[in-house]
Design an enzyme around this catalytic site. Sequence first.
Site, short mmCIF file in Angstrom:
data_model
loop_
_atom_site.label_atom_id
_atom_site.label_comp_id
_atom_site.label_asym_id
_atom_site.label_seq_id
_atom_site.Cartn_x
_atom_site.Cartn_y
_atom_site.Cartn_z
CB CYS A 1 -23.28 -2.83 -2.94
SG CYS A 1 -22.58 -4.19 -1.15
CG HIS B 1 -21.07 0.03 0.34
ND1 HIS B 1 -22.53 0.12 0.17
CD2 HIS B 1 -21.16 -1.60 0.46
CE1 HIS B 1 -23.15 -1.00 -0.05
NE2 HIS B 1 -22.50 -1.82 0.88
CD GLU C 1 -22.56 3.79 0.03
OE1 GLU C 1 -21.99 3.57 -1.37
OE2 GLU C 1 -23.61 2.55 0.11
#
Length: 509
Positions: free
Chosen positions: A79, A167, A169
């Site tokens: 990002c 993202h 994660e």
Amino acid sequence: MHNNVLILDFGSQYTQLIARRVRELNIYCEIHPFNKIPNELSGFKAVILSGSPFSVRAEDAPHPDLSRIRKQLPVLAVCYGAQYLAHFNGGKVEASEIREYGRANLSVIKDGEALFAHITENSQVWMSHSDTIKELPQNGVRLASTPDVLNAAYRIDGEETYAIQFHPEVYHSTDGKQLLENFLVNIAKVEQEWTPEAFVDMTVADLKKQIGDDKVVLGLSGGVDSTVAAVLLHKAIGKNLYCIFVNNGLLRKNEFESVLDQYKHMGLNVKGVDASARFLEALAGISDPEGKRKAIGKTFIDVFDDEAHRIKDVKYLAQGTIYPDVIESVSVNGPSVTIKSHHNVGGLPAYMKLKVVEPLRMLFKDEVRRVGAELEIDKELLGRHPFPGPGLAIRILGDITPEKVRILQEVDAIFINGLKEWMLYDKVWQAGAILLPVNSVGVMGDERTYEKVVALRAVESTDGMTADWVNLPYDFLQKTSNTIINRVKGVNRVVYDISSKPPATIEWE
Ligand SMILES: Nc1ncnc2c1ncn2[C@@H]1O[C@H](COP(=O)(O)OP(=O)(O)OP(=O)(O)O)[C@@H](O)[C@H]1O
Ligand SMILES: O=c1[nH]c(=O)c2[nH+]cn([C@@H]3O[C@H](COP(=O)(O)O)[C@@H](O)[C@H]3O)c2[nH]1
Ligand SMILES: NC(=O)CC[C@H](N)C(=O)O
Ligand SMILES: [Mg+2]
């Protein structure tokens, strides 16, 4: 550690999640703020750049010098990281017309790219950005797009640098873990050797080296963190570990005795110190929450200091500090505003002259539990709910008296034992009762009563940072309320707390 991943934090709310996902792959990693890149990088095998609340176009945005990292180590930029690499290397980042926040699906994935191995088109990813990469940096090669974001992923030709706008994660990125594995294991060739067993071996060896024949004192609370720390230290230095369990008079019903008893079976050298009177004296007349916390913190230190003086030549103080505590105090944004003064975080006064050992300072709570299991610590102990050091003092609103402590201990015991009987205890992160400084009118056996109100609180959480109240069965609440009102003299009303954190906190004070 020579198999380590460096996560450079630009202040994203998701940075800790990146670390968790990496650790789930059995790979060790550390988070460092972007403006404190470690001097020694030889132990690191790969670098991940986090997201950020900043826009790369803002003047005060993070602007680290990556010259010691790029082209030396494989990099995955997430990002903000991806935008940063583009913006300062010949690409173009602009505010996008729409803020993109939420789920998206990859529509195009370039064939034969290692980063996207086992990931197919349509894979769901989580987006959270308002800037967008309009043009790739020099030597950029587009790897993936979504219907709204042309440059959802790219790499830089001639170096092992990868960048993604989404993202991986975040749980909602369905193949996020696969992508991290592709990057770390296949591209960066990091070995997956971070296991509880390896951690125990490595830590015990380190502790032996660090401490040698010196003596260590440790505050044991009956909680998970300090117990796991104690067992690790015991493995390393045996009888030179002196554990102290303080009865501050604010523990749960019978907890002092039962916890001491539990430790007996574990071969630890534990001294129980009953300082209840000292704590109650220090608390007398104090109603202010911060005032109570400070009085307790100070008394803990005084009691500890007295006890440490009784052990000849003690050099170290061991603590069960875990990673979230550490991250909070070194994060990009610095220590966050003081909401509550945690009694154990203030550190020791200089006059104590003890050096601190913190064997768990790099672990998350669930990892501490796994290490505990590896050390064969009792399952029941490992599954215990967290309990705050200041104990019932922060669950009795207003000033503390022995009578109020007694009432709350009774109520709390009925609630917690009930949760266990109804097989609800393990489904809840934490539960307890709060004694309110309010009397209410009731009627018992045709007589008017004017007695105390208690609140019950049970929350779900993964780390205590955010929490939701638990939807406990009505039958259970009904039974518990009845038992409390019938059995505990001084209480005629029970309410259930239905506030989440934020905006409330788990404890009431
Ligand atoms: N009654 C006590 N006697 C001695 N030390 C204590 C006591 N209560 C707290 N401490 C010290 O304060 C530290 C922090 O307490 P905290 O509650 O955060 O962790 P914990 O009790 O080890 O684990 P958990 O978070 O599972 O309760 C403990 O690790 C312990 O060293
Ligand atoms: O050791 C501790 N010392 C403290 O002073 C303290 N205050 C809160 N807590 C525990 O921390 C978690 C988050 O609590 P709050 O939402 O109330 O801030 C919850 O698990 C709380 O029980 C403490 N633990
Ligand atoms: N999550 C992020 O890293 C966001 C980066 C940047 N602040 C944006 O809004 O696009
Ligand atoms: Mg505790």
